[in-house]
Design an enzyme around this catalytic site. Structure first.
Site, PDB file in Angstrom:
ATOM      1  N   GLU A 240      17.138   5.002  -4.137  1.00 26.25           N
ATOM      2  CA  GLU A 240      17.627   6.379  -4.305  1.00 26.25           C
ATOM      3  C   GLU A 240      17.000   7.201  -3.195  1.00 26.25           C
ATOM      4  OE1 GLU A 240      19.899   7.033  -6.340  1.00 26.25           O
ATOM      5  OE2 GLU A 240      19.835   5.316  -7.687  1.00 26.25           O
TER       6      GLU A 240
ATOM      7  N   CYS B  67      16.549  16.180  -3.824  1.00 25.65           N
ATOM      8  CA  CYS B  67      17.437  15.303  -3.059  1.00 25.65           C
ATOM      9  C   CYS B  67      18.892  15.706  -3.213  1.00 25.65           C
ATOM     10  CB  CYS B  67      17.254  13.868  -3.521  1.00 25.65           C
ATOM     11  SG  CYS B  67      17.491  13.684  -5.295  1.00 25.65           S
TER      12      CYS B  67
HETATM   13  P1  NAD Z   1       8.591   9.221   0.915  1.00 28.10           P
HETATM   14  O1  NAD Z   1       9.629   8.265   1.359  1.00 28.10           O
HETATM   15  O2  NAD Z   1       7.657   9.772   1.901  1.00 28.10           O
HETATM   16  O3  NAD Z   1       7.683   8.573  -0.222  1.00 28.10           O
HETATM   17  C1  NAD Z   1       8.237   8.055  -1.408  1.00 28.10           C
HETATM   18  C2  NAD Z   1       7.337   6.969  -1.947  1.00 28.10           C
HETATM   19  O4  NAD Z   1       7.354   5.870  -1.046  1.00 28.10           O
HETATM   20  C3  NAD Z   1       5.877   7.368  -2.090  1.00 28.10           C
HETATM   21  O5  NAD Z   1       5.390   6.849  -3.308  1.00 28.10           O
HETATM   22  C4  NAD Z   1       5.207   6.669  -0.924  1.00 28.10           C
HETATM   23  O6  NAD Z   1       3.867   6.368  -1.192  1.00 28.10           O
HETATM   24  C5  NAD Z   1       6.029   5.397  -0.857  1.00 28.10           C
HETATM   25  N1  NAD Z   1       5.996   4.620   0.380  1.00 28.10           N
HETATM   26  C6  NAD Z   1       5.756   5.027   1.659  1.00 28.10           C
HETATM   27  N2  NAD Z   1       5.811   3.980   2.502  1.00 28.10           N
HETATM   28  C7  NAD Z   1       6.092   2.881   1.762  1.00 28.10           C
HETATM   29  C8  NAD Z   1       6.292   1.497   2.050  1.00 28.10           C
HETATM   30  N3  NAD Z   1       6.200   1.010   3.283  1.00 28.10           N
HETATM   31  N4  NAD Z   1       6.574   0.670   1.016  1.00 28.10           N
HETATM   32  C9  NAD Z   1       6.674   1.128  -0.236  1.00 28.10           C
HETATM   33  N5  NAD Z   1       6.496   2.415  -0.578  1.00 28.10           N
HETATM   34  C10 NAD Z   1       6.214   3.290   0.415  1.00 28.10           C
HETATM   35  O7  NAD Z   1       9.386  10.416   0.151  1.00 28.10           O
HETATM   36  P2  NAD Z   1       8.795  11.785  -0.444  1.00 28.10           P
HETATM   37  O8  NAD Z   1       8.462  12.704   0.678  1.00 28.10           O
HETATM   38  O9  NAD Z   1       7.785  11.494  -1.486  1.00 28.10           O
HETATM   39  O10 NAD Z   1      10.094  12.334  -1.198  1.00 28.10           O
HETATM   40  C11 NAD Z   1      11.104  13.058  -0.563  1.00 28.10           C
HETATM   41  C12 NAD Z   1      12.299  12.191  -0.260  1.00 28.10           C
HETATM   42  O11 NAD Z   1      12.736  11.540  -1.451  1.00 28.10           O
HETATM   43  C13 NAD Z   1      13.489  13.005   0.221  1.00 28.10           C
HETATM   44  O12 NAD Z   1      14.121  12.315   1.274  1.00 28.10           O
HETATM   45  C14 NAD Z   1      14.390  13.071  -1.003  1.00 28.10           C
HETATM   46  O13 NAD Z   1      15.744  13.282  -0.719  1.00 28.10           O
HETATM   47  C15 NAD Z   1      14.129  11.731  -1.634  1.00 28.10           C
HETATM   48  N6  NAD Z   1      14.451  11.755  -3.054  1.00 28.10           N
HETATM   49  C16 NAD Z   1      15.571  11.091  -3.474  1.00 28.10           C
HETATM   50  C17 NAD Z   1      15.934  11.127  -4.823  1.00 28.10           C
HETATM   51  C18 NAD Z   1      17.166  10.415  -5.310  1.00 28.10           C
HETATM   52  O14 NAD Z   1      17.304  10.206  -6.517  1.00 28.10           O
HETATM   53  N7  NAD Z   1      18.079  10.028  -4.440  1.00 28.10           N
HETATM   54  C19 NAD Z   1      15.127  11.828  -5.732  1.00 28.10           C
HETATM   55  C20 NAD Z   1      13.987  12.473  -5.270  1.00 28.10           C
HETATM   56  C21 NAD Z   1      13.655  12.425  -3.919  1.00 28.10           C
END
Ligand code: NAD
Length: 477
Positions: A252, A286
């Site tokens: 997502e 998002c």
């Molecule tokens: P992010 O991608 O920076 O982090 C999300 C998660 O991924 C965190 O827990 C982080 O620790 C983890 N992560 C980072 N590198 C990783 C790796 N190599 N392997 C596994 N996990 C890893 O996102 P964010 O800044 O926390 O959130 C914002 C983003 O999330 C925006 O792009 C938003 O659109 C998206 N989002 C999407 C939805 C949806 O349902 N589509 C919902 C909420 C947020």
């Protein structure tokens, strides 16, 4: 949990444990960047220990009865209600949620858990007619094993309750890596899971930096499913790891969701919903609308009214129910928003309202005269910033709405049901809301997006299918 020293520990195998190497990470209150608390900074060893515990626990947990899992989940919801004040405080102070958004998230989280409790009795296969004489043929659904749940900072309670509860409801065990910016919320939830009597090892939380330990989790041979919510760039990376290991997954990811407003729309109803579509939680959603396409006859009126609403949106105390605009979570995200606004201004966009900062909060910002060469046109901003484009026809609006690599949510405002349905069927997005805001979610709906917005859907039914596998069984009578 060790709360007195404000250093949070991992929750692994039913125990609260420090990082094996003793490392910690700092978590800051986004309102003023003050230190909120410290949490264990996980390493590969911590991830391995959590996966091992979850794998061991799976052997017994998969045999639990639906009524047992249902009881645990319903108890989790009860305890959440008892600890509502603590959860709301955490959502406010850890990630900067205004109370209005924190309440929304709390209520949504409760429904996620209760809907998951109902899922326990619905993990069903089917009977299948057989061509072989006297053969009884059926399919059963079986849990997969250890599920890795990776959640973002912005809606930690909604994502935790939905994804963890659905995984547990169908008989899997979980290792959860929450955002490094929101570990406390997840650990409060872990305490609730523990107090609800869930067996040790069924739910495990490792805190730390995703870019350091995420790969250890998603590439682990004993992880049988990965559900990730976060940015598109990290999602792509995880998708490649999962493809290599043939680990099924749901992703997502980010969005650039459009709303089309036609000339016959009821603006009195549409305007507040338009504002909600982008300004809730300071645009850190998002499914927020970052592109509005408005038919020319009402374009000027729409922009004028939108600017009026935007200039009055609450930016006060986060505990004031009228506050909508949240602080932006981190320096990195603040800089991205500033860059998008500055780039648009430099290339000729008009800032109708907003564009300035009040501490770590960006004012609600409306842009017009946005063109293709501006970053804000196609890239996710993840702040209270939206662009408004005039359109000459519905067809042009649909074409422009579809001109994106993303495909998460979408909306149209019109009184014409034929046009509305044409849009709903032809918009390339996972979700479409007619005469409603792009920001909408429920526990049992197929939630998710296409293209750069992700793969797969989440929600009770979708998660049940994704987080179980079918087995075909025959009996020769
Ligand atoms: P992010 O991608 O920076 O982090 C999300 C998660 O991924 C965190 O827990 C982080 O620790 C983890 N992560 C980072 N590198 C990783 C790796 N190599 N392997 C596994 N996990 C890893 O996102 P964010 O800044 O926390 O959130 C914002 C983003 O999330 C925006 O792009 C938003 O659109 C998206 N989002 C999407 C939805 C949806 O349902 N589509 C919902 C909420 C947020």
């Amino acid at each position: 949990m060790d709360t007195t020293t404000k250093t949070l520990q991992h929750y692994i195998g039913g125990n609260w444990v420090h990082a094996k190497d003793g490392a910690t990470l700092d978590v800051f209150n986004p309102l003023d960047d003050s230190l909120y608390l410290r949490a264990a900074k996980g390493s590969r060893q911590d991830v391995q220990s959590a996966v091992a515990e979850a794998k061991t626990a799976f052997a017994d947990y998969r045999e639990t009865l639906p009524k047992e899992r249902e009881r645990w989940l319903l108890r989790i919801a009860e305890i959440m209600e008892e600890r509502k004040a603590e959860l709301l405080d955490c959502l406010i102070d850890e990630i900067g949620s205004p109370i209005q958004k924190a309440m929304f998230e709390f209520e949504k989280g409760l429904t996620m858990i209760r809907a998951a409790a109902g899922l326990c009795r619905n993990v069903r296969g089917e009977t299948i007619p057989s061509d072989a004489p006297g053969k009884f043929s059926m399919s059963v659904r079986e849990p997969l094993g250890v599920v890795a749940v990776i959640t973002p900072f912005n809606v930690p309670l909604i994502k935790t309750t939905r994804l963890v509860a659905n995984a547990l409801a169908v008989g899997n065990t979980v290792v959860h890596l929450p955002s490094e910016m929101a570990p406390h919320l997840t650990l409060l939830f872990a305490q609730i899971v523990a107090d609800a009597g869930m067996p040790a090892g069924v739910y495990n939380v490792v805190t730390g930096y995703g870019h350091e330990i995420g790969d250890d989790l998603t590439s682990h041979k004993d992880v049988k499913f990965v559900t990730f919510t976060g940015s598109t760039v990290v999602g792509q990376h995880i998708s490649e790891i999962c493809a290599k290991n043939k680990t099924p997954n749901t992703l997502e990811l980010g969005g650039k969701s459009p709303t089309v407003v036609l000339a016959d729309a009821d603006l009195d109803k549409a305007m507040p919903l338009a504002a909600r579509s982008i300004f809730m939680f300071g645009g850190q959603a998002c499914i927020g609308t970052s592109r509005f396409y408005v038919e020319r006859p009402i374009y000027d009126e729409f922009v004028k009214r939108f600017a009026m609403i935007a200039s009055k949106i609450g930016m006060g105390d986060l505990r004031d129910p009228n506050t909508v605009i949240a602080p932006i979570i981190s320096d990195r995200q603040r800089q991205r928003i500033k860059d998008h606004i500055e780039d648009a201004k430099a290339k000729g966009a008009t800032v109708v309202t907003g564009g300035e900062w009040d501490g770590n909060r960006c004012q609600p910002t409306l842009l017009t005269d946005v063109s293709e060469d501006m970053t804000v046109c196609r890239t996710e901003t993840f702040g209270p910033v939206t662009s408004i484009y005039p359109i000459d026809s519905y067809e042009q609006g649909l074409a422009m709405a579809n001109d994106t690599e993303y495909g998460l949510s979408s909306a149209i405002f019109t009184k014409n049901i034929d046009t509305a349905f044409h849009f709903a069927r032809n918009i390339n997005a996972g979700m479409c809301h007619i005469n409603g805001p792009t920001i909408h979610d429920e526990a049992h709906v197929p939630f998710g997006g296409n293209g750069e917005s992700g793969v797969g859907r989440e929600g009770t039914d979708a998660d049940m299918e994704a987080m179980t596998e079918l087995k075909w069984i025959t009996v020769q009578l």
